[in-house]
Write an enzyme that holds these catalytic residues in place. Structure first.
Site, PDB file in Angstrom:
ATOM      1  N   HIS A   9      12.056 -67.499  42.802  1.00 49.85           N
ATOM      2  CA  HIS A   9      10.735 -67.945  42.354  1.00 49.85           C
ATOM      3  C   HIS A   9       9.627 -67.419  43.268  1.00 49.85           C
ATOM      4  CE1 HIS A   9      10.373 -70.766  45.719  1.00 49.85           C
ATOM      5  NE2 HIS A   9      11.652 -71.056  45.509  1.00 49.85           N
ATOM      6  N   GLU A  63      17.952 -75.084  43.321  1.00 56.25           N
ATOM      7  CA  GLU A  63      18.213 -74.886  44.742  1.00 56.25           C
ATOM      8  C   GLU A  63      19.267 -75.884  45.215  1.00 56.25           C
ATOM      9  OE1 GLU A  63      18.715 -73.279  47.337  1.00 56.25           O
ATOM     10  OE2 GLU A  63      16.664 -72.711  47.927  1.00 56.25           O
TER      11      GLU A  63
END
Length: 312
Positions: A103, A178
């Site tokens: 990201h 994550e």
């Protein structure tokens, strides 16, 4: 034979470390030869953001058979059809090509705050990075689908990419999140050991099965989650190119699956391009790793938290 791309600064460090530690001289010599080629080439690559071509590392007998099909190479910053880069070359019918993107930058990245499953948004730099990588990907081979972690920083990055690639939908997959970092989440990393020593000790443990207090995942759990997710995506897209937007620690787990033990992946930069080929026969091939050539005008953050061992 394995080859890997690194920024020029990393090559110098690699060569120095290999000689100082007395490592197999073939590894160090290959590193220095690549450096020499870099500086003596008629058209040297000036952009430090671009990965380094054809550096042969860790060519050792115990790992050779295991990694001989791994080809970590560079993609061209110009993305022209004449370049035989991974973004334009044909995909074997029995493989899926998955372009895995970290990201864009968040304010928490720049301040060194631990994110994990907490839902930080992109900052303005992160949006510029996402726009840059989206523009790059839109000029490469056709993309069949865009997958993303459902966390905002990944999802917004994916939405910018999907729009640029003329796709109406981003497929959200919580398995691409994550690593959950438990009670460390929300803390500034430099303060974590003082504010929560128990969680920090668990996080720093060399044991890969060590969970973190507060619901945090172990490295083994992250590895299993991420590799299973990518394999599931690959089974749906044989012969196709798809994009998956995820996170730094998650990408490091994928690297461990595809690369031989002992091969260093370096730091995973925001919106770096990492291309994997996966087959039903359990082959994982890294075609590109850590390419941020699209950020030459945007800039990229090297000091912010995430993308290295501190994010899992």
């Amino acid at each position: 034979m394995p080859c890997i791309c690194y920024p020029i600064e990393h090559l110098i460090i690699q060569a120095t470390v290999k000689f100082s530690e007395g490592e197999d001289s073939l590894c160090a010599v290959a590193t220095l030869r690549s450096l020499r080629l870099f500086f003596t080439s008629p058209s040297p690559i000036a952009n430090k953001n671009r990965g380094f071509p054809s550096l042969l590392l860790n060519i050792k007998k115990p790992f050779y058979h295991k990694c001989r099909r791994m080809s970590i190479s560079n993609s061209s910053p110009s993305h022209t059809d004449s370049n035989e880069d991974a973004g334009s070359s044909p995909i074997p019918f029995d493989y899926a090509e998955i372009v895995v993107i970290r990201h864009g930058e968040t304010t928490w990245n720049s301040s060194g705050r631990i994110q994990g499953h907490l839902d930080a948004e992109l900052n303005e730099v992160g949006r510029q990075q996402a726009t840059a990588v989206a523009d790059r990907l839109s000029k490469e081979s056709k993309v069949s689908a865009v997958y993303s972690s459902d966390l905002k920083r990944a999802l917004e990055t994916a939405q910018i990419i999907a729009k640029s690639c003329n796709l109406n939908e981003v497929i959200q997959d919580p398995a691409l999140r994550e690593r959950h970092l438990g009670d460390l989440q929300g803390l500034v990393f430099r303060d974590a050991a003082r504010l929560n020593p128990e969680a920090y000790r668990a996080f720093s443990s060399p044991k890969t099965n060590q969970e973190i207090p507060g619901g945090g995942e172990s490295l083994d759990q992250l590895y299993q989650r991420m590799t299973s997710s990518l394999e599931r995506i690959a089974r749906k897209h044989k012969g196709e190119r798809v994009i998956a937007v995820t996170h730094g620690g998650a990408l490091r787990a994928l690297f461990k699956r595809a690369a031989p033990k002992g091969l260093s992946q370096g730091k995973v930069m925001n919106t770096s391009v990492n291309i994997f080929h996966l087959s039903d026969s359990d082959d994982w091939i890294i075609k590109v790793w850590g390419d941020v050539s699209h950020l030459s005008k945007t800039g990229f953050l090297e000091s912010g938290f995430g993308g290295d061992k501190n994010s899992g």
